[in-house]
Design an enzyme around this catalytic site. Structure first.
Site, PDB file in Angstrom:
ATOM      1  N   CYS A  78       0.841  -1.194   0.000  1.00 35.01           N
ATOM      2  CA  CYS A  78       0.000   0.000   0.000  1.00 35.01           C
ATOM      3  C   CYS A  78       0.882   1.253   0.000  1.00 35.01           C
ATOM      4  O   CYS A  78       1.985   1.248   0.532  1.00 35.01           O
ATOM      5  CB  CYS A  78      -0.902   0.001   1.234  1.00 35.01           C
ATOM      6  SG  CYS A  78      -2.061   1.390   1.266  1.00 35.01           S
ATOM      7  N   ASP A 125       0.420   3.768   1.703  1.00 30.33           N
ATOM      8  CA  ASP A 125       0.362   4.359   3.043  1.00 30.33           C
ATOM      9  C   ASP A 125       1.768   4.698   3.571  1.00 30.33           C
ATOM     10  O   ASP A 125       2.661   3.841   3.571  1.00 30.33           O
ATOM     11  CB  ASP A 125      -0.329   3.365   4.000  1.00 30.33           C
ATOM     12  CG  ASP A 125      -0.710   4.012   5.318  1.00 30.33           C
ATOM     13  OD1 ASP A 125       0.180   4.545   6.003  1.00 30.33           O
ATOM     14  OD2 ASP A 125      -1.902   3.974   5.669  1.00 30.33           O
ATOM     15  N   ARG A 183       2.890   4.975   6.367  1.00 31.20           N
ATOM     16  CA  ARG A 183       3.321   4.273   7.586  1.00 31.20           C
ATOM     17  C   ARG A 183       3.819   2.854   7.303  1.00 31.20           C
ATOM     18  O   ARG A 183       4.143   2.105   8.220  1.00 31.20           O
ATOM     19  CB  ARG A 183       2.160   4.213   8.577  1.00 31.20           C
ATOM     20  CG  ARG A 183       1.681   5.585   9.021  1.00 31.20           C
ATOM     21  CD  ARG A 183       0.327   5.505   9.674  1.00 31.20           C
ATOM     22  NE  ARG A 183      -0.690   5.025   8.738  1.00 31.20           N
ATOM     23  CZ  ARG A 183      -1.969   4.803   9.059  1.00 31.20           C
ATOM     24  NH1 ARG A 183      -2.365   5.013  10.306  1.00 31.20           N
ATOM     25  NH2 ARG A 183      -2.823   4.382   8.153  1.00 31.20           N
ATOM     26  N   HIS A 191      -2.083  -4.015   4.982  1.00 30.27           N
ATOM     27  CA  HIS A 191      -1.905  -3.620   6.386  1.00 30.27           C
ATOM     28  C   HIS A 191      -3.265  -3.399   7.028  1.00 30.27           C
ATOM     29  O   HIS A 191      -4.221  -2.994   6.358  1.00 30.27           O
ATOM     30  CB  HIS A 191      -1.023  -2.369   6.495  1.00 30.27           C
ATOM     31  CG  HIS A 191      -1.640  -1.133   5.916  1.00 30.27           C
ATOM     32  ND1 HIS A 191      -2.227  -0.158   6.692  1.00 30.27           N
ATOM     33  CD2 HIS A 191      -1.790  -0.720   4.642  1.00 30.27           C
ATOM     34  CE1 HIS A 191      -2.683   0.802   5.919  1.00 30.27           C
ATOM     35  NE2 HIS A 191      -2.435   0.491   4.668  1.00 30.27           N
ATOM     36  N   CYS A 199      -6.231  -0.200   6.849  1.00 35.98           N
ATOM     37  CA  CYS A 199      -5.944   0.460   5.568  1.00 35.98           C
ATOM     38  C   CYS A 199      -7.048   1.482   5.234  1.00 35.98           C
ATOM     39  O   CYS A 199      -8.227   1.145   5.191  1.00 35.98           O
ATOM     40  CB  CYS A 199      -5.832  -0.576   4.453  1.00 35.98           C
ATOM     41  SG  CYS A 199      -5.452   0.148   2.843  1.00 35.98           S
TER      42      CYS A 199
END
Ligand code: CO
Length: 204
Positions: free
Chosen positions: A39, A41, A43, A95, A98
């Site tokens: 992803c 993302d 993080r 994750h 999400c």
């Protein structure tokens, strides 16, 4: 943006201090054993999570780690990784929590990206009977995050690229993992495939 350049210089200096040959070795070639599909993302930084250095992980990231049959970007990455770099493992890593998955099953609109996330909405709709109304939203999202990883692993296996590799006898495993932002740990979803007879006949 000066702080980013400052920090880049410090990073490059550190790397060189640790290993004076670090950059010259990388210039020569990249030879990763792994393709990571994860992803976007911020993080979930691929290399850091698995402690791999530049040159060791080939990476494709998009919102909600989707592998769409007609996404030329993702397919090109897979093709290059499998046929040119000859990676031995493709890891689809989702994750928990999400935002893409969460948005897909919410009744909010996030604009254009809703179209991309329709793939997850479709999955949720198909799996509807596996969810109960009494389930809280967080549990629902996290279970759908896991289901999404498994669905994308299947999509990877169904591509002509992976099918051809297996037909040629090329050693290639496809894995489904999920990462928890809460504790920084990865979990194997036990969705590993390494041979064409593990996928339904129609895709072989
Ligand atoms: Co995400």
């Amino acid at each position: 943006m000066k702080h980013l350049f400052d920090s880049n210089r410090a990073w490059a200096k550190n790397k060189k201090n640790d290993d004076p040959e670090f950059f010259s070795k990388l210039v020569a070639q990249q030879n990763p054993d792994y393709l990571w599909i994860g992803c976007s993302d911020s993080r979930v930084p691929a290399n850091q999570i698995v402690g791999l250095l530049p040159g060791e992980l080939f990476v494709h990231r998009n919102v909600a780690n989707l592998v769409i049959h007609t996404d030329l970007n993702c397919l090109s990455v897979i093709q290059y990784a499998v046929e040119i770099l000859k990676v031995k493992h493709i890891i689809v890593c989702g994750h928990y929590g999400c935002g893409g998955v969460e948005t897909a099953i919410s009744d909010r609109s996030s604009g254009f990206i809703d179209n991309w996330l329709l793939h997850i909405k479709d999955l949720y709709h198909r799996k509807r009977s596996e969810f109960s109304d009494s389930e809280d939203q967080e549990t629902k999202v996290n279970r759908l995050c896991e289901m999404n990883v498994v669905a994308q692993v299947n999509n990877v296996c169904h591509t002509s690229i992976v099918q051809d590799a297996w037909q040629r006898g090329q050693e290639l495993q496809v894995h489904g993992w999920i990462y928890s932002i809460k504790d920084g740990l990865l979990r194997d979803l036990n969705a590993t495939f390494d041979a064409p007879d593990q996928v339904p006949a129609v895709y072989r």
